[in-house]
Design an enzyme around this catalytic site. Structure first.
Site, PDB file in Angstrom:
ATOM      1  N   ALA A  70      63.046  40.907  27.444  1.00 44.88           N
ATOM      2  CA  ALA A  70      64.336  41.567  27.624  1.00 44.88           C
ATOM      3  C   ALA A  70      64.427  42.782  26.714  1.00 44.88           C
ATOM      4  O   ALA A  70      65.158  43.733  27.013  1.00 44.88           O
ATOM      5  CB  ALA A  70      65.474  40.604  27.339  1.00 44.88           C
ATOM      6  N   ASN A 146      74.637  37.294  20.805  1.00 46.57           N
ATOM      7  CA  ASN A 146      73.663  36.258  20.452  1.00 46.57           C
ATOM      8  C   ASN A 146      73.998  35.534  19.154  1.00 46.57           C
ATOM      9  O   ASN A 146      73.552  34.423  18.937  1.00 46.57           O
ATOM     10  CB  ASN A 146      72.256  36.855  20.363  1.00 46.57           C
ATOM     11  CG  ASN A 146      72.219  38.188  19.644  1.00 46.57           C
ATOM     12  OD1 ASN A 146      73.008  39.087  19.942  1.00 46.57           O
ATOM     13  ND2 ASN A 146      71.325  38.327  18.699  1.00 46.57           N
ATOM     14  N   GLN A 174      71.961  36.316  26.750  1.00 47.03           N
ATOM     15  CA  GLN A 174      72.569  35.052  26.309  1.00 47.03           C
ATOM     16  C   GLN A 174      73.592  34.543  27.323  1.00 47.03           C
ATOM     17  O   GLN A 174      73.855  33.338  27.379  1.00 47.03           O
ATOM     18  CB  GLN A 174      73.244  35.227  24.936  1.00 47.03           C
ATOM     19  CG  GLN A 174      72.295  35.649  23.829  1.00 47.03           C
ATOM     20  CD  GLN A 174      71.296  34.559  23.426  1.00 47.03           C
ATOM     21  OE1 GLN A 174      71.426  33.394  23.802  1.00 47.03           O
ATOM     22  NE2 GLN A 174      70.275  34.941  22.665  1.00 47.03           N
ATOM     23  N   SER A 193      66.376  37.234  30.112  1.00 47.82           N
ATOM     24  CA  SER A 193      65.128  36.812  29.476  1.00 47.82           C
ATOM     25  C   SER A 193      64.843  35.350  29.789  1.00 47.82           C
ATOM     26  O   SER A 193      65.707  34.485  29.598  1.00 47.82           O
ATOM     27  CB  SER A 193      65.232  37.008  27.965  1.00 47.82           C
ATOM     28  OG  SER A 193      63.993  36.728  27.361  1.00 47.82           O
ATOM     29  N   ALA A 194      63.603  35.069  30.254  1.00 49.18           N
ATOM     30  CA  ALA A 194      63.261  33.719  30.704  1.00 49.18           C
ATOM     31  C   ALA A 194      63.282  32.696  29.578  1.00 49.18           C
ATOM     32  O   ALA A 194      63.676  31.546  29.774  1.00 49.18           O
ATOM     33  CB  ALA A 194      61.877  33.744  31.358  1.00 49.18           C
ATOM     34  N   HIS A 195      62.863  33.119  28.355  1.00 46.63           N
ATOM     35  CA  HIS A 195      62.703  32.094  27.318  1.00 46.63           C
ATOM     36  C   HIS A 195      64.023  31.625  26.729  1.00 46.63           C
ATOM     37  O   HIS A 195      64.063  30.651  25.989  1.00 46.63           O
ATOM     38  CB  HIS A 195      61.717  32.544  26.239  1.00 46.63           C
ATOM     39  CG  HIS A 195      62.201  33.583  25.283  1.00 46.63           C
ATOM     40  ND1 HIS A 195      62.572  33.280  24.006  1.00 46.63           N
ATOM     41  CD2 HIS A 195      62.350  34.922  25.407  1.00 46.63           C
ATOM     42  CE1 HIS A 195      62.918  34.403  23.370  1.00 46.63           C
ATOM     43  NE2 HIS A 195      62.797  35.413  24.199  1.00 46.63           N
ATOM     44  N   THR A 230      49.974  44.885  35.932  1.00 48.39           N
ATOM     45  CA  THR A 230      49.836  43.620  36.660  1.00 48.39           C
ATOM     46  C   THR A 230      50.900  42.644  36.181  1.00 48.39           C
ATOM     47  O   THR A 230      51.024  42.393  34.983  1.00 48.39           O
ATOM     48  CB  THR A 230      48.438  43.020  36.403  1.00 48.39           C
ATOM     49  OG1 THR A 230      47.475  43.991  36.775  1.00 48.39           O
ATOM     50  CG2 THR A 230      48.233  41.749  37.208  1.00 48.39           C
ATOM     51  N   CYS A 316      65.457  37.596  15.351  1.00 52.39           N
ATOM     52  CA  CYS A 316      64.744  38.858  15.115  1.00 52.39           C
ATOM     53  C   CYS A 316      64.991  39.348  13.704  1.00 52.39           C
ATOM     54  O   CYS A 316      64.163  40.010  13.108  1.00 52.39           O
ATOM     55  CB  CYS A 316      65.222  39.936  16.065  1.00 52.39           C
ATOM     56  SG  CYS A 316      65.340  39.349  17.713  1.00 52.39           S
TER      57      CYS A 316
HETATM   58  N1  PLP Z   1      69.170  40.587  23.823  1.00 55.21           N
HETATM   59  C1  PLP Z   1      69.725  39.525  23.220  1.00 55.21           C
HETATM   60  C2  PLP Z   1      71.210  39.396  23.198  1.00 55.21           C
HETATM   61  C3  PLP Z   1      68.922  38.552  22.630  1.00 55.21           C
HETATM   62  O1  PLP Z   1      69.481  37.509  22.023  1.00 55.21           O
HETATM   63  C4  PLP Z   1      67.516  38.717  22.684  1.00 55.21           C
HETATM   64  C5  PLP Z   1      66.621  37.753  22.016  1.00 55.21           C
HETATM   65  O2  PLP Z   1      66.883  37.282  20.930  1.00 55.21           O
HETATM   66  C6  PLP Z   1      66.992  39.839  23.332  1.00 55.21           C
HETATM   67  C7  PLP Z   1      67.847  40.760  23.889  1.00 55.21           C
HETATM   68  C8  PLP Z   1      65.521  40.084  23.412  1.00 55.21           C
HETATM   69  O3  PLP Z   1      64.919  39.206  24.324  1.00 55.21           O
HETATM   70  P1  PLP Z   1      63.317  39.096  24.377  1.00 55.21           P
HETATM   71  O4  PLP Z   1      62.954  38.091  23.347  1.00 55.21           O
HETATM   72  O5  PLP Z   1      63.026  38.630  25.768  1.00 55.21           O
HETATM   73  O6  PLP Z   1      62.787  40.439  24.095  1.00 55.21           O
END
Ligand code: PLP
Length: 371
Positions: A70, A146, A174, A193-195, A230, A316
């Site tokens: 993401a 987040n 989120q 975001s998948a994870h 790819t 992060c």
């Molecule tokens: N945006 C938000 C609000 C998030 O919480 C996160 C991940 O912590 C991201 C973007 C980034 O996602 P990705 O880990 O897929 O880069």
């Protein structure tokens, strides 16, 4: 018993999908651009996943651009909708670093960037947004934060962007699934975001409405020319499966998370009134609590030793000793921001777990204060 309460960082594999992912992955290995049968099978798997992910957020499959993360999807929106050096960009002060830091980079390249603060309740200041929008090309306001879980007033943000003729990008990472996010009309793009939904990291998407952003790089024509390279078939297949599971079980998942979160907050005793964004619409799984007199990273470590995984600020930012820019963006002091702890529950959480996390937090905070 170990409790994982850091789902806003990454969610563990969704039980409903594990077997299906394993079963599919052995067979879908080919390059989806290859014309042979194996390639076509991989392509078909990607298109199935595209339909599932689009359906989760009420979009059409052709609106989805698969990316690796993401963070990349957010960068695609920012650079792609603001390609001119003298672009004017408006961002909220509580965005994820993949928006906030790229906005700074755009500013260094010549763009004019206006940062709109949020109030202490965690919501973006709409009057300040209204004042910042005239003349802008793009505005970025996330759907749900987040760190605090605060769900931003998107209908009002959309109306303001429409009034000033500004494209709106929303980071829905989120909000998708946990917040039941669906793409509202008037949003130019949204990132997913998948994870965060229980698939493996490495697959994400930008949902694009009418106007396509300029691609970040040139290359093969994958993803309608918007993202050369790819595709990560395995990751995308997993993304599709978790999206389908959230569509089917989302209400149950959200109810479980809410039960854990509410029980956590009700068991917080004297800290109950220290929960941020407590009185605004919030994701059902997230609680950000200030614990005065104790540094967040010390409390995090103490809880880890006690078998509870939480975070101090966002994942992060962890490892950095700087206070959370999100909390500073809401007007908290540095000293306050240093005491914040984020607890984020997942789809299998229980009220008991919520209570146990609160009890361990109180015990650890009491110990740390008396050291
Ligand atoms: N945006 C938000 C609000 C998030 O919480 C996160 C991940 O912590 C991201 C973007 C980034 O996602 P990705 O880990 O897929 O880069």
């Amino acid at each position: 018993m170990r409790i994982y309460a850091d789902h806003n960082a990454t969610s563990p594999p969704l039980r409903e999908t594990v077997a299906a992912i394993d079963a599919l992955l052995d067979r879908r290995f080919a390059n989806p651009a290859s014309v042979h049968t194996a390639g076509q099978e991989a392509r078909a798997a990607i298109e199935e996943a595209r339909a599932e992910v689009a359906a989760l957020v009420g979009a059409r499959p052709e609106q989805l651009v698969f990316t690796a993360t993401a963070s990349e999807a957010n960068a695609l929106a920012l650079y792609g909708f603001c390609p001119e050096r003298d672009a004017v960009l408006v961002v909220s002060g509580i965005e994820h670093p993949s928006i906030a830091e790229n906005a700074k980079r755009l500013a260094a390249l010549g763009a004019s960037v206006r940062v709109v603060p949020a109030a202490r309740d965690g919501l973006v200041d709409l009057a300040a947004l209204d004042a910042a929008l005239p003349g802008a090309q793009l505005c970025a306001v996330m759907a749900a934060n987040n760190e605090t879980g605060a769900m931003q007033p998107l209908p009002e943000v959309i109306a303001l962007c429409a009034k000033h003729g500004v494209l709106l990008h929303t980071d829905a990472v989120q909000a998708a699934g946990k917040g039941g996010f669906t793409l509202p009309p008037g949003v130019a793009s949204a990132s997913l975001s998948a994870h965060k939904l229980g698939a493996h990291p490495g697959s994400a998407a930008l949902v694009v409405s009418a106007q396509a952003p300029r691609p970040l790089w040139a290359g093969g024509g994958q993803e309608r020319g918007l993202r050369g390279g790819t595709p990560n078939t395995r990751g995308i297949v997993g993304f599709g499966l978790v999206a389908a599971a959230w569509r089917e079980h989302g209400e149950r998942f959200r109810a479980a998370m809410r039960a854990a979160r509410d029980s956590f907050e009700q068991s917080l005793g004297g800290f109950q009134h220290m929960v941020l964004a407590a009185n605004v619409p919030r994701l059902p799984n997230t609680s950000s609590v200030l614990v005065p007199g104790v540094r967040g990273e010390a409390l995090l470590s103490a809880l880890d030793l006690a078998g509870v995984a939480v975070s101090h600020g966002s994942a992060c930012a962890s490892g950095s000793l700087d206070p959370s820019p999100v909390l500073l963006g809401m007007g908290l002091s540095e000293a306050e921001a240093r005491t914040a702890l984020r607890i984020s529950f997942g789809p299998y959480a229980t009220a008991d777990e919520g209570r146990i996390v609160a009890e361990k937090l109180i015990a650890a905070a009491t110990r740390l204060r008396h050291r």
